[in-house]
Enzyme design. Sequence first.
Site, PDB file in Angstrom:
ATOM      1  CD  GLU A 209      -2.973  -1.241   2.163  1.00  0.00           C
ATOM      2  OE1 GLU A 209      -2.902  -0.415   3.091  1.00  0.00           O
ATOM      3  OE2 GLU A 209      -3.858  -2.105   2.089  1.00  0.00           O
ATOM      4  CE  LYS A 343     -10.581  -3.340   3.516  1.00  0.00           C
ATOM      5  NZ  LYS A 343      -9.788  -4.447   4.097  1.00  0.00           N
TER       6      LYS A 343
END
EC number: 4.2.1.11
Length: 433
Positions: A209, A343
């Site tokens: 990330e 999500k």
Amino acid sequence: MSQIVDIKAREVLDSRGNPTVEADVILADGSVGSACAPSGASTGSREALELRDGDKSRYLGKGVLKAVAAVNGPIRDALIGKDALAQAEIDHIMIDLDGTENKSTFGANAILAVSLAVAKAAAISKKVPLYAHIADINGTPGVYSMPVPMMNIINGGEHADNNVDIQEFMIQPVGAPNFREALRYGAEIFHALKKVLSDRGLSTAVGDEGGFAPDLSSNAEALAVIKEAVAAAGYELGKDITLAMDCAASEFYDKEANIYDLKGEGKKFTSEEFNFFLQDLTKQYPIVSIEDGLDESDWDGFAHQTKLMGDKIQLVGDDLFVTNTKILQRGIDNGIANSILIKFNQIGSLTETLAAIKMAKDAGFTAVISHRSGETEDATIADLAVGTAAGQIKTGSLCRSDRVAKYNQLLRIEEQLGGKAPYKGRSEIKGQA
């Protein structure tokens, strides 16, 4: 003119070099919406199924040709002629056609790519930005806010090949006057952190990330180097910047022994002991948000954690709730956590995602919009955060274009909306108002 006339899907690559599904939805007026499904690494066991081919001769078994075929075949056939403005109807047609609780017939990656592409095509057809269309279908037209970013600047756990057990150490620029300045605060701290690590002889390689992924003596050392970087960048920790963590504790929970095993620092904890360990960290550092602080199945432990810290800080359920309204309702009813991570691909459609955000807000929970560790250039979550006025977004660090794409989209949106989308800073975080 917003009728669907064609749907096409293809296999594309995500930020880890693994295949994912991209779908195009074409409308009668020529509008085309395209969207890609993301993919997670530390996944909750109750997430909707990401359909992979399992053919070891292609992409190590991670191909998505079956999901692509589902889009190009039965999903396309069912949706041709439908109105792209009818998002809920379209999503429920796909869900019903799939016929399973976890979308395992077509794959959540197939259904989600189409669901998001439909929304994008509809927005283009209406000649409005995607965030405005999302606000419309959410029943909150014209209600926007710019999210406070949770910037993951040190990666551990499943997102990095280092000895740090806790998966994400994040900064939140709560003292910034607007999103543009918040992004600047974060970028300057990110660069300061690189120098701090380099000066200590530590690795400045990055994880999935975009955060740095050094080997450290303890999880607390990650907080210490961030504290040093914040000061070096000229900001005040606790005022300009607060801290957040994603433990992803399911990844270091030993189910047989019922123990939380921090192998990186050689410590083992019971559920209650780990809660006190986390509480101690919050006393040493201005940590205002902890995500997945225990295993997804440790509901008794989460009840204790919520009683211990839930009135002071934000306790976010990710693997715990998996963007699922049935599981979230159980958490609300039982006093578990006070925030949900959102999500798209955990549940598999835009309609169900919006339902989870609404349920959370109605219960006084916060909703944090999130990327996955396997991302693409698709920046839909930026529009989702603004269009639902969610207030917070988690989309990685300040490098890797799969992460920066979302930040740049938020910059564009803030510029378009001017003062119509306030940046509220600290008050967006549960327990900090």
